[in-house]
Motif scaffolding. Sequence first.
Motif, PDB file in Angstrom:
ATOM      1  N   ALA A  69      -0.669 -14.012  18.330  1.00  0.00           N
ATOM      2  CA  ALA A  69      -1.689 -14.321  19.340  1.00  0.00           C
ATOM      3  C   ALA A  69      -2.650 -13.146  19.481  1.00  0.00           C
ATOM      4  CB  ALA A  69      -1.027 -14.607  20.684  1.00  0.00           C
ATOM      5  N   VAL A  70      -3.942 -13.448  19.514  1.00  0.00           N
ATOM      6  CA  VAL A  70      -4.946 -12.403  19.695  1.00  0.00           C
ATOM      7  C   VAL A  70      -4.959 -12.006  21.167  1.00  0.00           C
ATOM      8  CG1 VAL A  70      -7.402 -11.838  19.579  1.00  0.00           C
ATOM      9  CG2 VAL A  70      -6.342 -13.169  17.748  1.00  0.00           C
ATOM     10  N   VAL A  71      -4.752 -10.702  21.432  1.00  0.00           N
ATOM     11  CA  VAL A  71      -4.675 -10.202  22.810  1.00  0.00           C
ATOM     12  C   VAL A  71      -5.783  -9.202  23.129  1.00  0.00           C
ATOM     13  CG1 VAL A  71      -2.191 -10.619  22.925  1.00  0.00           C
ATOM     14  CG2 VAL A  71      -3.043  -8.358  22.230  1.00  0.00           C
ATOM     15  N   GLY A  72      -6.610  -8.884  22.135  1.00  0.00           N
ATOM     16  CA  GLY A  72      -7.701  -7.948  22.368  1.00  0.00           C
ATOM     17  C   GLY A  72      -8.673  -7.979  21.211  1.00  0.00           C
ATOM     18  N   TYR A 101     -12.087  -5.230  24.643  1.00  0.00           N
ATOM     19  CA  TYR A 101     -11.428  -6.049  25.665  1.00  0.00           C
ATOM     20  C   TYR A 101      -9.975  -6.282  25.279  1.00  0.00           C
ATOM     21  CZ  TYR A 101     -10.360  -9.818  28.879  1.00  0.00           C
ATOM     22  OH  TYR A 101      -9.791 -10.579  29.882  1.00  0.00           O
ATOM     23  N   VAL A 102      -9.104  -6.145  26.282  1.00  0.00           N
ATOM     24  CA  VAL A 102      -7.682  -6.441  26.111  1.00  0.00           C
ATOM     25  C   VAL A 102      -7.274  -7.361  27.257  1.00  0.00           C
ATOM     26  CG1 VAL A 102      -5.347  -5.477  26.025  1.00  0.00           C
ATOM     27  CG2 VAL A 102      -7.250  -4.234  24.964  1.00  0.00           C
ATOM     28  N   GLU A 103      -6.557  -8.417  26.923  1.00  0.00           N
ATOM     29  CA  GLU A 103      -6.070  -9.353  27.949  1.00  0.00           C
ATOM     30  C   GLU A 103      -5.296  -8.566  29.012  1.00  0.00           C
ATOM     31  OE1 GLU A 103      -6.633 -12.598  28.097  1.00  0.00           O
ATOM     32  OE2 GLU A 103      -7.475 -12.965  26.114  1.00  0.00           O
ATOM     33  N   ARG A 107      -2.636  -4.800  28.805  1.00  0.00           N
ATOM     34  CA  ARG A 107      -3.300  -3.506  28.989  1.00  0.00           C
ATOM     35  C   ARG A 107      -2.270  -2.395  29.179  1.00  0.00           C
ATOM     36  NH1 ARG A 107      -8.202  -5.938  32.754  1.00  0.00           N
ATOM     37  NH2 ARG A 107      -9.104  -7.098  31.013  1.00  0.00           N
ATOM     38  N   ARG A 108      -2.726  -1.166  28.997  1.00  0.00           N
ATOM     39  CA  ARG A 108      -1.907   0.042  29.149  1.00  0.00           C
ATOM     40  C   ARG A 108      -0.787   0.133  28.105  1.00  0.00           C
ATOM     41  NH1 ARG A 108      -3.691   3.014  32.885  1.00  0.00           N
ATOM     42  NH2 ARG A 108      -4.663   2.297  34.803  1.00  0.00           N
ATOM     43  N   GLN A 109      -1.074  -0.400  26.917  1.00  0.00           N
ATOM     44  CA  GLN A 109      -0.125  -0.307  25.801  1.00  0.00           C
ATOM     45  C   GLN A 109      -0.765   0.372  24.586  1.00  0.00           C
ATOM     46  OE1 GLN A 109       2.091  -3.946  24.916  1.00  0.00           O
ATOM     47  NE2 GLN A 109       1.574  -4.737  26.942  1.00  0.00           N
ATOM     48  N   LEU A 138     -12.588   2.507  33.947  1.00  0.00           N
ATOM     49  CA  LEU A 138     -11.203   2.435  33.477  1.00  0.00           C
ATOM     50  C   LEU A 138     -11.079   2.787  31.994  1.00  0.00           C
ATOM     51  CD1 LEU A 138      -9.904  -0.773  35.305  1.00  0.00           C
ATOM     52  CD2 LEU A 138      -9.341   1.614  35.807  1.00  0.00           C
ATOM     53  N   GLY A 139     -12.134   2.532  31.222  1.00  0.00           N
ATOM     54  CA  GLY A 139     -12.099   2.816  29.794  1.00  0.00           C
ATOM     55  C   GLY A 139     -12.394   4.257  29.442  1.00  0.00           C
ATOM     56  N   LYS A 140     -13.074   4.960  30.336  1.00  0.00           N
ATOM     57  CA  LYS A 140     -13.508   6.327  30.042  1.00  0.00           C
ATOM     58  C   LYS A 140     -12.360   7.240  29.577  1.00  0.00           C
ATOM     59  CE  LYS A 140     -16.446   9.965  31.773  1.00  0.00           C
ATOM     60  NZ  LYS A 140     -17.227  10.520  32.840  1.00  0.00           N
TER      61      LYS A 140
END
Length: 158
Positions: A69-72, A101-103, A107-109, A138-140
């Motif tokens: 499954a595509v998650v990002g 983008y990550v579902e 995130r945080r993996q 959050l991405g910075k």
Amino acid sequence: MPIEQQIIIKEATVSEDFLIAKHFYRMWLDLGVPEDAIAPDWLNITLEFVEQARQELSYKAFVAEIEGAVVGSTSCQLYSGLYPNIIKQQHRKYGYIWGVYVEPSYRRQGIAKQLTTQAVTHLKEIGCTRVLLNASPLGKPVYESLGFSSSNAMQLDL
């Protein structure tokens, strides 16, 4: 003990353009852009942009898969600029990364970091001398951990 899921980063195919566009749309919603502020034909706008960038700007997209499954996803291309570029390419050939983008449940993996790294690799392979991106708050930290620095880009909201 939880079983660690294998994350596979791969080049996206044309058949995944819809998914890339959907992630780009969701990214804006996650950033707090109201749904009514997004053009109703966002899908066609994004798909047409991707097709043109693929033809003219060495566009590539990458997806992250877990158990099929595509998650990002992320996209990258040559930066087309905001003004005439009079500097020779060997001194100033910029790449641009967009739509990371990550579902939410994935995130945080480290997935955004892996996607960004793959985009940077592509841009380096096509001879880019610098990579640009616009980071969300959050991405910075993700991008800083990859060596990106804050730029002198300034803005004024009107």
